[in-house]
Design a protein around this motif. Structure first.
Motif, mmCIF file in Angstrom:
data_model
loop_
_atom_site.group_PDB
_atom_site.id
_atom_site.type_symbol
_atom_site.label_atom_id
_atom_site.label_comp_id
_atom_site.label_asym_id
_atom_site.label_seq_id
_atom_site.Cartn_x
_atom_site.Cartn_y
_atom_site.Cartn_z
ATOM 1 N N ALA A 1 23.373 51.894 28.445
ATOM 2 C CA ALA A 1 24.632 51.729 27.713
ATOM 3 C C ALA A 1 25.822 52.075 28.613
ATOM 4 N N PHE A 2 25.712 53.164 29.346
ATOM 5 C CA PHE A 2 26.795 53.553 30.237
ATOM 6 C C PHE A 2 26.957 52.559 31.388
ATOM 7 N N TYR A 3 25.863 51.963 31.845
ATOM 8 C CA TYR A 3 25.981 50.967 32.911
ATOM 9 C C TYR A 3 26.773 49.762 32.414
ATOM 10 N N GLY A 4 26.479 49.340 31.176
ATOM 11 C CA GLY A 4 27.252 48.249 30.593
ATOM 12 C C GLY A 4 28.714 48.607 30.440
ATOM 13 N N LEU A 5 28.994 49.873 30.072
ATOM 14 C CA LEU A 5 30.375 50.342 29.977
ATOM 15 C C LEU A 5 31.052 50.282 31.346
ATOM 16 N N GLY A 6 30.335 50.692 32.387
ATOM 17 C CA GLY A 6 30.902 50.651 33.736
ATOM 18 C C GLY A 6 31.269 49.240 34.159
ATOM 19 N N ILE A 7 30.396 48.291 33.864
ATOM 20 C CA ILE A 7 30.687 46.892 34.187
ATOM 21 C C ILE A 7 31.953 46.438 33.465
ATOM 22 N N ALA A 8 32.033 46.746 32.164
ATOM 23 C CA ALA A 8 33.180 46.313 31.367
ATOM 24 C C ALA A 8 34.478 46.917 31.882
ATOM 25 N N LEU A 9 34.450 48.201 32.230
ATOM 26 C CA LEU A 9 35.642 48.848 32.757
ATOM 27 C C LEU A 9 36.091 48.212 34.070
ATOM 28 N N GLN A 10 35.133 47.945 34.945
ATOM 29 C CA GLN A 10 35.506 47.402 36.252
ATOM 30 C C GLN A 10 36.005 45.965 36.136
ATOM 31 N N VAL A 11 35.340 45.156 35.340
ATOM 32 C CA VAL A 11 35.801 43.780 35.126
ATOM 33 C C VAL A 11 37.193 43.792 34.493
ATOM 34 N N SER A 12 37.396 44.647 33.500
ATOM 35 C CA SER A 12 38.688 44.706 32.806
ATOM 36 C C SER A 12 39.817 45.190 33.710
ATOM 37 N N SER A 13 39.475 45.982 34.733
ATOM 38 C CA SER A 13 40.513 46.469 35.642
ATOM 39 C C SER A 13 41.142 45.331 36.443
ATOM 40 N N GLY A 14 40.373 44.270 36.695
ATOM 41 C CA GLY A 14 40.869 43.141 37.469
ATOM 42 C C GLY A 14 41.110 43.455 38.931
ATOM 43 N N LEU A 15 40.554 44.570 39.419
ATOM 44 C CA LEU A 15 40.795 44.999 40.803
ATOM 45 C C LEU A 15 39.616 44.724 41.720
ATOM 46 N N GLY A 16 38.608 44.054 41.196
ATOM 47 C CA GLY A 16 37.445 43.719 42.011
ATOM 48 C C GLY A 16 36.174 44.298 41.422
ATOM 49 N N ASN A 17 35.153 43.472 41.319
ATOM 50 C CA ASN A 17 33.889 43.873 40.717
ATOM 51 C C ASN A 17 32.884 44.294 41.775
ATOM 52 N N ALA B 1 27.425 45.290 28.224
ATOM 53 C CA ALA B 1 28.619 44.860 28.957
ATOM 54 C C ALA B 1 29.506 43.988 28.079
ATOM 55 N N ASP B 2 28.907 43.018 27.389
ATOM 56 C CA ASP B 2 29.692 42.158 26.498
ATOM 57 C C ASP B 2 30.297 42.946 25.341
ATOM 58 N N LEU B 3 29.526 43.898 24.801
ATOM 59 C CA LEU B 3 30.036 44.711 23.698
ATOM 60 C C LEU B 3 31.281 45.480 24.125
ATOM 61 N N PHE B 4 31.211 46.133 25.281
ATOM 62 C CA PHE B 4 32.348 46.943 25.730
ATOM 63 C C PHE B 4 33.511 46.072 26.215
ATOM 64 N N LEU B 5 33.225 44.904 26.762
ATOM 65 C CA LEU B 5 34.309 43.986 27.119
ATOM 66 C C LEU B 5 35.076 43.554 25.871
ATOM 67 N N TRP B 6 34.373 43.435 24.768
ATOM 68 C CA TRP B 6 35.010 43.067 23.502
ATOM 69 C C TRP B 6 35.795 44.233 22.914
ATOM 70 N N LEU B 7 35.266 45.460 23.064
ATOM 71 C CA LEU B 7 35.892 46.630 22.453
ATOM 72 C C LEU B 7 37.077 47.165 23.251
ATOM 73 N N LEU B 8 36.993 47.120 24.572
ATOM 74 C CA LEU B 8 38.012 47.759 25.404
ATOM 75 C C LEU B 8 39.298 46.939 25.456
ATOM 76 N N PRO B 9 40.449 47.593 25.336
ATOM 77 C CA PRO B 9 41.708 46.870 25.561
ATOM 78 C C PRO B 9 41.863 46.555 27.041
ATOM 79 N N THR B 10 42.483 45.440 27.342
ATOM 80 C CA THR B 10 42.723 45.063 28.735
ATOM 81 C C THR B 10 43.988 45.750 29.222
ATOM 82 N N PRO B 11 43.884 46.585 30.264
ATOM 83 C CA PRO B 11 45.071 47.313 30.733
ATOM 84 C C PRO B 11 46.024 46.390 31.492
ATOM 85 N N GLU B 12 47.305 46.655 31.376
ATOM 86 C CA GLU B 12 48.302 45.856 32.090
ATOM 87 C C GLU B 12 48.959 46.649 33.221
#
Length: 211
Positions: A16-32, A87-98
């Protein structure tokens, strides 16, 4: 029974935490991370979600285990299926930072979470992830594990970049930090089976403090 329950809990917490990590990094837009550059590139080119491509590529990688004679465990199957779902769950839940500061906060948290998650699911001892097993299986044929890992990750990184996956400072940070983080955290998160001798020994009694 209690030990297996603990290992299963740690495994699924780690996934679960690995999926969260993926979602956070993808959402950051700074490189996966390298594999997620590929997953994002495939998603952009061919459709489906990033999590779906995590699952699909995990299944394809496991096919390569057959000639390498690698045997999956429950952790392997769970890894292949659940990380993409989380990963998909957390990508859906997390707000995208600007704001740039928030994006960097996402990125740094992603790397820290990824190190913890890796230590959790490997430390549970229920089977390596599909990509980990591919690396160790090839290395077992007489190759350097470091060289095999570098070669595979550079290949998927290049392929993902050509497909449009996001490469940037986060990619470098992940590559530099994830190994040392796992090295530090894994010993503390490794669950070792108790031997019969250890199980038979009485628990040490607490001694009174010296006065």
């Amino acid at each position: 029974m209690a030990l297996m329950a603990r290992r299963l809990v740690q495994l699924y917490v780690g996934l679960a935490f690995y999926g969260l990590g993926i979602a956070l990094q993808v959402s950051s837009g700074l490189g996966n991370g390298p594999w997620d550059v590929l997953h994002e590139g495939l998603s952009r080119r061919l459709g489906l979600s990033i999590g779906a491509w995590v699952v699909i590529t995990g299944a394809l990688v496991m096919l390569a285990w057959i000639p390498l004679r690698q045997r999956p465990g429950i952790g392997t199957i769970s890894n292949a299926v659940l990380i993409g779902v989380f990963a998909d769950l957390f990508l859906w839940l997390l707000p995208t930072p600007e704001a740039l500061g928030a994006r960097w906060a996402y990125l740094v948290t992603a790397v820290l979470v990824g190190g913890f998650a890796t230590g959790c699911y490997i430390g549970a001892g229920l089977g390596p992830g599909p990509r980990d097993g591919l690396m160790t299986g090839i290395a077992a044929r007489g190759h350097s594990l470091r060289a095999v890992r570098t070669g595979i990750e550079l290949t998927v990184l290049a392929g993902g970049w050509l497909l449009g996956g996001t490469v940037g400072a986060g990619t470098v940070l992940y590559a530099v930090a994830i190994g040392p983080l796992t090295h530090v955290l894994l010993p503390a998160l490794t669950i070792r089976p108790r031997t019969r001798e250890a199980a038979a020994e009485p628990e040490p009694q607490e001694q009174p403090a010296a006065t």
